[in-house]
Enzyme design. Structure first.
Site, short mmCIF file in Angstrom:
data_model
loop_
_atom_site.label_atom_id
_atom_site.label_comp_id
_atom_site.label_asym_id
_atom_site.label_seq_id
_atom_site.Cartn_x
_atom_site.Cartn_y
_atom_site.Cartn_z
CB ALA A 211 -4.63 3.10 -3.35
N GLY B 288 -2.87 0.10 1.27
CA GLY B 288 -1.73 -0.52 0.61
C GLY B 288 -0.47 -0.47 1.46
CD GLU C 123 -3.67 -4.53 0.63
OE1 GLU C 123 -4.41 -5.46 0.30
OE2 GLU C 123 -3.59 -3.47 -0.02
CD GLU D 61 -7.70 -0.87 1.66
OE1 GLU D 61 -6.51 -0.92 1.29
OE2 GLU D 61 -8.05 -1.17 2.82
#
Length: 432
Positions: free
Chosen positions: A71, A127, A130, A152
């Site tokens: 992110a 991210g 992901e 994270e």
């Protein structure tokens, strides 16, 4: 040939075999991150893909060193300010709607009815990992930099793009928890053996391998979207999570909410259907992002680290070291003032050279902050007084340091002087 929507954070290329390459290549940056703009464009692409006639998709990076580093944490801090400026009754909804966009976009991508393969030749973190997990087929280059990870928790957050749901479904709870809780990374044959990657290729061959898979006319569906599929370890999820939760709370004394939130996501989400599970994940994320610990840890351990690295390159301001030394002296973590104060430091999460054995007490497992919620003791009062003195010392230096230098000083205070990361230092984040 022009194909698909007009994108700026991604590039689209169409092959003669009608495979579209979605190339993550943020302009003006050496590293791809999921910014607000990138998230929006991913959703636009997924909508287009569903009604297109392409054979399938190969996702790859336009950067040489990484796929995607996660992110945009600077934008995340801005989002935090936006959420917390709203009325308390509106914050959960605002947080959910803002941060669910990535999860929603990834879900649209994997359910668009087209086979999606991803070619990973560098870091796929947060991210970025992901994003890869939302592909139906993952090809990994056999290179040290080609790595999957969900770090994270190390900055006080949880993977909110479906990571807490896809990873355990793919590789099982036992293998997933070190990645989710401890920032463990998987690469090479280990990633293939775990079930995270489907193919391991020589460097430079991963894109061709991903394209071959797309052209093989495979089933364009995730395991969890197939009829009658269920997670094999869902029936024992509560037992496994309870054991991990007990051990984790004994280690952290309840100061760090992210591991607890991650365990909640897995325990609650794994028995659910996938669309419900990612909404459960985001409901938990929306609560977590409003807490002080993630903000403090992002500002100190991420932004502060970047500022510290910049300072080292241009020449560290000597005032930073002087400020940290004065504040550390005022805190007096390595004090000789008695066992009770040392124990108070240890319970509050400070690193001490003479750590005493601190028994886990379930009373503080759900505490917001130890110094707010633990019953008053003489050691606690001594620690409060030390922190007040340290705050006064830090305040005297704030006007002598700019924003970047204050964050760098907090990074040093946390990483070298034993100050707990959840408090975020005293120069930029403070205790407020």
């Amino acid at each position: 040939m022009t194909v698909g929507p007009v994108l700026k954070q991604f590039r689209l290329e169409l092959t003669e075999q009608h495979v579209v390459h979605l190339i993550f290549d943020m302009p003006g940056r050496t590293m791809n991150v999921f910014s607000n703009a990138a998230i929006e464009e991913l959703g636009l692409f997924a909508d287009w893909l569903k009604q297109s006639d392409v054979a399938g998709v190969v996702i790859r990076s336009g950067k040489s060193i990484a796929f995607c580093a996660g992110a945009d944490l600077a934008e995340l801090e801005t989002a935090y300010d936006m959420i917390m400026a709203a009325a308390p009754a509106d914050r959960d909804r605002l947080a959910f709607n803002h941060f669910f966009r990535l999860s929603h976009g990834l879900r649209k991508l994997e359910t668009a009815g087209k086979p999606v393969a991803v070619a990973i030749a560098g870091l796929a973190l947060g991210g970025g990992c992901e994003f890869a997990l939302a592909a139906h087929h993952r090809v990994l280059a056999d290179h040290p930099q080609a790595t999957f990870g969900l770090p994270e928790s190390l900055v006080g957050l949880l993977p909110g793009g479906g990571g807490t749901q896809r990873l355990p479904r793919l590789i099982g709870i036992e293998a997933a928890l070190p990645v989710l809780l401890d920032g463990a990374r998987l690469k090479g044959q280990e990633a293939v053996s775990a079930g995270l990657a489907h193919e391991l290729t020589a460097p430079g061959e991963e894109v061709a391998a991903a394209e071959r898979w797309v052209l093989s006319r495979p089933l364009a569906a995730q395991p969890w979207d197939r009829l009658a599929w269920h997670a094999s370890d869902a029936p024992r999820v509560s037992v496994e999570i309870a054991e991990k939760r007990s051990k984790m709370l004994a280690e952290t004394l309840g100061h760090y909410p992210a591991p607890t939130a991650i365990l909640d996501c897995v325990e609650q989400g794994l028995p659910q259907d996938f669309d419900t599970a990612i909404r459960t994940e985001m409901q938990i994320f929306a609560k977590l992002i409003q807490r002080r610990e993630p903000r403090n840890m992002i500002r100190t351990l991420f932004l502060g680290r970047l500022d510290h690295e910049r300072q080292k390159k241009v020449g560290m301001n000597p005032k930073i070291a002087a400020a940290v030394a004065e504040v550390s002296k005022a805190v007096g973590v390595q004090s000789e003032c008695g066992k009770e104060l040392v124990e108070a430091f240890a319970r509050a999460g400070f690193r001490v050279e003479r750590p005493c054995k601190v028994e886990f007490d379930g009373r503080i497992a759900g505490a917001v902050y130890w110094h707010d919620d633990e019953p008053r003791t003489w050691g606690k009062e001594l620690l409060r007084a030390r922190l007040a003195d340290a705050e006064i010392a830090a305040a005297s230096w704030r006007t002598q340091l700019d924003d970047s230098e204050r964050r760098a000083a907090d990074y040093v205070l946390v990483t070298q002087a034993g100050f707990p990361a959840y408090l975020g230092g005293l120069f930029a984040a403070g205790l407020s």
